[in-house]
Design a protein around this motif. Structure first.
Motif, PDB file in Angstrom:
ATOM      1  N   GLY A 226     -61.837   3.945  92.293  1.00 25.79           N
ATOM      2  CA  GLY A 226     -61.728   3.812  93.735  1.00 25.79           C
ATOM      3  C   GLY A 226     -63.042   3.899  94.471  1.00 25.79           C
ATOM      4  O   GLY A 226     -64.136   3.860  93.899  1.00 25.79           O
ATOM      5  N   ARG A 227     -62.918   4.033  95.798  1.00 28.98           N
ATOM      6  CA  ARG A 227     -64.088   4.020  96.677  1.00 28.98           C
ATOM      7  C   ARG A 227     -65.041   5.182  96.388  1.00 28.98           C
ATOM      8  O   ARG A 227     -66.253   5.006  96.356  1.00 28.98           O
ATOM      9  CB  ARG A 227     -63.634   4.076  98.127  1.00 28.98           C
ATOM     10  CG  ARG A 227     -64.776   3.997  99.132  1.00 28.98           C
ATOM     11  CD  ARG A 227     -64.315   4.375 100.511  1.00 28.98           C
ATOM     12  NE  ARG A 227     -63.133   3.626 100.896  1.00 28.98           N
ATOM     13  CZ  ARG A 227     -62.266   4.072 101.792  1.00 28.98           C
ATOM     14  NH1 ARG A 227     -62.417   5.232 102.362  1.00 28.98           N
ATOM     15  NH2 ARG A 227     -61.216   3.338 102.118  1.00 28.98           N
ATOM     16  N   ASP A 228     -64.489   6.377  96.167  1.00 30.66           N
ATOM     17  CA  ASP A 228     -65.349   7.531  95.906  1.00 30.66           C
ATOM     18  C   ASP A 228     -66.195   7.318  94.651  1.00 30.66           C
ATOM     19  O   ASP A 228     -67.369   7.698  94.605  1.00 30.66           O
ATOM     20  CB  ASP A 228     -64.510   8.808  95.758  1.00 30.66           C
ATOM     21  CG  ASP A 228     -63.887   9.255  97.075  1.00 30.66           C
ATOM     22  OD1 ASP A 228     -64.331   8.765  98.134  1.00 30.66           O
ATOM     23  OD2 ASP A 228     -62.970  10.091  97.041  1.00 30.66           O
TER      24      ASP A 228
ATOM     25  N   GLY B 121     -59.056  13.829  99.819  1.00 26.56           N
ATOM     26  CA  GLY B 121     -60.028  12.746  99.714  1.00 26.56           C
ATOM     27  C   GLY B 121     -59.952  11.795 100.896  1.00 26.56           C
ATOM     28  O   GLY B 121     -59.020  11.818 101.694  1.00 26.56           O
ATOM     29  N   ILE B 122     -60.976  10.929 100.998  1.00 25.43           N
ATOM     30  CA  ILE B 122     -61.030   9.975 102.098  1.00 25.43           C
ATOM     31  C   ILE B 122     -59.816   9.064 102.083  1.00 25.43           C
ATOM     32  O   ILE B 122     -59.177   8.820 103.108  1.00 25.43           O
ATOM     33  CB  ILE B 122     -62.321   9.139 102.016  1.00 25.43           C
ATOM     34  CG1 ILE B 122     -63.553  10.026 102.205  1.00 25.43           C
ATOM     35  CG2 ILE B 122     -62.319   8.036 103.069  1.00 25.43           C
ATOM     36  CD1 ILE B 122     -64.863   9.295 102.028  1.00 25.43           C
ATOM     37  N   ARG B 123     -59.449   8.550 100.910  1.00 27.11           N
ATOM     38  CA  ARG B 123     -58.348   7.590 100.834  1.00 27.11           C
ATOM     39  C   ARG B 123     -57.022   8.242 101.225  1.00 27.11           C
ATOM     40  O   ARG B 123     -56.197   7.618 101.906  1.00 27.11           O
ATOM     41  CB  ARG B 123     -58.264   6.993  99.426  1.00 27.11           C
ATOM     42  CG  ARG B 123     -57.361   5.777  99.359  1.00 27.11           C
ATOM     43  CD  ARG B 123     -57.397   5.171  97.970  1.00 27.11           C
ATOM     44  NE  ARG B 123     -58.711   4.667  97.636  1.00 27.11           N
ATOM     45  CZ  ARG B 123     -59.176   3.491  98.032  1.00 27.11           C
ATOM     46  NH1 ARG B 123     -58.433   2.726  98.807  1.00 27.11           N
ATOM     47  NH2 ARG B 123     -60.363   3.089  97.671  1.00 27.11           N
ATOM     48  N   ARG B 124     -56.823   9.495 100.814  1.00 23.93           N
ATOM     49  CA  ARG B 124     -55.576  10.168 101.190  1.00 23.93           C
ATOM     50  C   ARG B 124     -55.523  10.381 102.701  1.00 23.93           C
ATOM     51  O   ARG B 124     -54.459  10.217 103.327  1.00 23.93           O
ATOM     52  CB  ARG B 124     -55.460  11.511 100.465  1.00 23.93           C
ATOM     53  CG  ARG B 124     -54.188  12.293 100.834  1.00 23.93           C
ATOM     54  CD  ARG B 124     -52.898  11.481 100.561  1.00 23.93           C
ATOM     55  NE  ARG B 124     -51.710  12.228 100.920  1.00 23.93           N
ATOM     56  CZ  ARG B 124     -51.066  13.037 100.072  1.00 23.93           C
ATOM     57  NH1 ARG B 124     -51.507  13.177  98.815  1.00 23.93           N
ATOM     58  NH2 ARG B 124     -50.007  13.691 100.449  1.00 23.93           N
ATOM     59  N   ARG B 125     -56.648  10.724 103.318  1.00 23.58           N
ATOM     60  CA  ARG B 125     -56.654  10.902 104.767  1.00 23.58           C
ATOM     61  C   ARG B 125     -56.317   9.586 105.475  1.00 23.58           C
ATOM     62  O   ARG B 125     -55.634   9.583 106.512  1.00 23.58           O
ATOM     63  CB  ARG B 125     -58.015  11.425 105.226  1.00 23.58           C
ATOM     64  CG  ARG B 125     -58.280  12.863 104.798  1.00 23.58           C
ATOM     65  CD  ARG B 125     -59.433  13.466 105.578  1.00 23.58           C
ATOM     66  NE  ARG B 125     -60.705  12.830 105.288  1.00 23.58           N
ATOM     67  CZ  ARG B 125     -61.521  13.211 104.313  1.00 23.58           C
ATOM     68  NH1 ARG B 125     -61.179  14.223 103.517  1.00 23.58           N
ATOM     69  NH2 ARG B 125     -62.681  12.604 104.115  1.00 23.58           N
TER      70      ARG B 125
ATOM     71  N   VAL C 264     -42.312  10.500 100.413  1.00 20.62           N
ATOM     72  CA  VAL C 264     -42.289  11.630  99.486  1.00 20.62           C
ATOM     73  C   VAL C 264     -43.343  11.390  98.410  1.00 20.62           C
ATOM     74  O   VAL C 264     -43.381  10.312  97.795  1.00 20.62           O
ATOM     75  CB  VAL C 264     -40.899  11.779  98.836  1.00 20.62           C
ATOM     76  CG1 VAL C 264     -40.917  12.888  97.787  1.00 20.62           C
ATOM     77  CG2 VAL C 264     -39.850  12.060  99.901  1.00 20.62           C
ATOM     78  N   ALA C 265     -44.210  12.364  98.192  1.00 18.29           N
ATOM     79  CA  ALA C 265     -45.268  12.230  97.189  1.00 18.29           C
ATOM     80  C   ALA C 265     -44.691  12.472  95.799  1.00 18.29           C
ATOM     81  O   ALA C 265     -44.504  13.618  95.378  1.00 18.29           O
ATOM     82  CB  ALA C 265     -46.404  13.207  97.473  1.00 18.29           C
ATOM     83  N   ALA C 266     -44.397  11.382  95.073  1.00 18.35           N
ATOM     84  CA  ALA C 266     -43.881  11.515  93.716  1.00 18.35           C
ATOM     85  C   ALA C 266     -44.985  11.888  92.736  1.00 18.35           C
ATOM     86  O   ALA C 266     -44.747  12.567  91.735  1.00 18.35           O
ATOM     87  CB  ALA C 266     -43.223  10.214  93.278  1.00 18.35           C
ATOM     88  N   LEU C 267     -46.213  11.419  93.025  1.00 25.21           N
ATOM     89  CA  LEU C 267     -47.382  11.743  92.213  1.00 25.21           C
ATOM     90  C   LEU C 267     -48.604  11.636  93.104  1.00 25.21           C
ATOM     91  O   LEU C 267     -48.713  10.700  93.901  1.00 25.21           O
ATOM     92  CB  LEU C 267     -47.519  10.776  91.025  1.00 25.21           C
ATOM     93  CG  LEU C 267     -48.775  10.936  90.149  1.00 25.21           C
ATOM     94  CD1 LEU C 267     -48.744  12.268  89.410  1.00 25.21           C
ATOM     95  CD2 LEU C 267     -48.917   9.780  89.165  1.00 25.21           C
ATOM     96  N   GLU C 268     -49.524  12.599  92.985  1.00 26.84           N
ATOM     97  CA  GLU C 268     -50.764  12.591  93.754  1.00 26.84           C
ATOM     98  C   GLU C 268     -51.920  12.552  92.767  1.00 26.84           C
ATOM     99  O   GLU C 268     -52.155  13.511  92.023  1.00 26.84           O
ATOM    100  CB  GLU C 268     -50.856  13.837  94.641  1.00 26.84           C
ATOM    101  CG  GLU C 268     -49.734  13.889  95.677  1.00 26.84           C
ATOM    102  CD  GLU C 268     -49.728  15.164  96.479  1.00 26.84           C
ATOM    103  OE1 GLU C 268     -49.681  15.102  97.728  1.00 26.84           O
ATOM    104  OE2 GLU C 268     -49.771  16.251  95.848  1.00 26.84           O
ATOM    105  N   THR C 269     -52.640  11.436  92.731  1.00 28.00           N
ATOM    106  CA  THR C 269     -53.694  11.262  91.737  1.00 28.00           C
ATOM    107  C   THR C 269     -54.742  10.289  92.230  1.00 28.00           C
ATOM    108  O   THR C 269     -54.441   9.375  93.011  1.00 28.00           O
ATOM    109  CB  THR C 269     -53.107  10.742  90.406  1.00 28.00           C
ATOM    110  OG1 THR C 269     -54.173  10.530  89.465  1.00 28.00           O
ATOM    111  CG2 THR C 269     -52.371   9.423  90.609  1.00 28.00           C
ATOM    112  N   ASP C 270     -55.985  10.467  91.768  1.00 28.32           N
ATOM    113  CA  ASP C 270     -57.049   9.512  92.014  1.00 28.32           C
ATOM    114  C   ASP C 270     -57.402   8.751  90.745  1.00 28.32           C
ATOM    115  O   ASP C 270     -58.337   7.963  90.724  1.00 28.32           O
ATOM    116  CB  ASP C 270     -58.304  10.221  92.560  1.00 28.32           C
ATOM    117  CG  ASP C 270     -58.116  10.687  93.989  1.00 28.32           C
ATOM    118  OD1 ASP C 270     -57.395  10.006  94.746  1.00 28.32           O
ATOM    119  OD2 ASP C 270     -58.678  11.741  94.354  1.00 28.32           O
TER     120      ASP C 270
END
Length: 289
Positions: free
Chosen positions: A128-130, A195-199, A213-219
């Motif tokens: 991703g961007r980061d 992170g920036i993308r989550r914001r 609903v957040a089924a999975l939170e991952t970068d």
């Protein structure tokens, strides 16, 4: 004085807060503050003054920051010369997330290679961007391909706008396009919190008054599609990933209203090597809005 301290000084001047500068450098804020204090004692001058929650560059500091940038640019050029001396052909390093490789990166690369067949282009794959920003800052890549926005210490050259789509398991009773309001309560794979993308996603959801609903939170790039394949969640991503999703038997739908992000080439605020400048010229000449 060393190159690491010079990088710290430049980052602090660009971000104007020790916290943001430390985050961009992937170090702890106390370690950055200590390094800056040590350098100020060594030089016998004050480079930064406190101002509210941030810092301002002093008159002496502005001169030091300017020279530090020039020194880091010189080091970058020496490294580039050294790399060319070790290889019979020039190498250009482009940082890119996987989702942009088949489409945007592929089109630009074909056009560039046709004009510069002796330059070897190496794609630095990033999460991703980061990851792209980190590769540019660490000088592991000359240019980066990512969506905007990027931090202020990088220069961006917008190329095109790419659609955000909903990638879902087969069998869901959804229209095409999917009204954004239907994301309310929908299980989604989301970027990791903080992170920036989550914001950006949280801001988008707030704008339309929806709460998925957040089924999975991952970068991590490799595990995004797994919950979708398993039928547990959907994923918001770029149209450029659609081909991979379709091959995996998933369904790709547009959103209503249409959501798009600007894709750009980015680089550090330094003089670009000639081969990187030529790549940028080719990209801007063939970009589409």
């Amino acid at each position: 004085m060393n190159l690491q301290q010079l990088r710290y000084v430049v980052a602090t001047a660009e971000h104007r807060t020790m916290t943001d500068a430390a985050r961009s450098l992937y170090i702890a804020q106390p370690a950055l503050s200590r390094a800056i204090r040590d350098l100020e004692r060594e030089l016998g001058m004050t480079l930064f003054a406190r101002s509210g929650r941030g810092v301002i560059v002093t008159a002496q500091g502005r001169r030091v920051v300017k020279l530090a940038r020039e020194a880091l640019d010189a080091v970058h050029e020496i490294e580039a010369l050294s790399a060319q001396g070790r290889s019979p052909e020039a190498e250009l390093r482009i940082a890119s997330p996987p989702g942009l490789e088949p489409g945007v990166a592929g089109r630009i690369l074909r056009a560039y290679s046709a004009e510069h067949p002796k330059v070897r282009v190496h794609i630095v794959r990033c999460d991703g961007r980061d990851g792209v920003v980190s590769a540019i800052r660490d000088q592991r890549a000359d240019l980066g391909l990512t969506d905007l926005p990027v931090p202020a210490d990088l220069i961006s050259h917008p190329l095109e706008r790419q659609e955000i789509v909903l990638i879902s398991p087969p069998g869901l009773d959804l229209p095409d396009p999917v009204p954004v309001r239907m994301l309310d309560g929908m299980p989604l794979v989301l970027p990791a919190p903080g992170g920036i993308r989550r914001r950006e996603f949280d801001s988008l959801f707030a704008k339309y008054g929806v709460a998925p609903v957040a089924a999975l939170e991952t970068d991590g790039r490799d595990d995004r599609l797994e919950p979708v394949r398993a039928g547990a969640a959907s994923l918001l991503w770029y149209r450029g990933t659609a081909e991979q999703a379709v091959r995996a038997g998933l369904v790709v739908r547009s959103l209503d209203p249409s959501l798009r992000r600007v894709i750009a080439l980015v680089h550090a605020r330094r003089r670009l090597p000639a081969i990187a400048q030529e790549f940028l010229t080719v990209a801007e000449g063939g970009s589409a809005a």
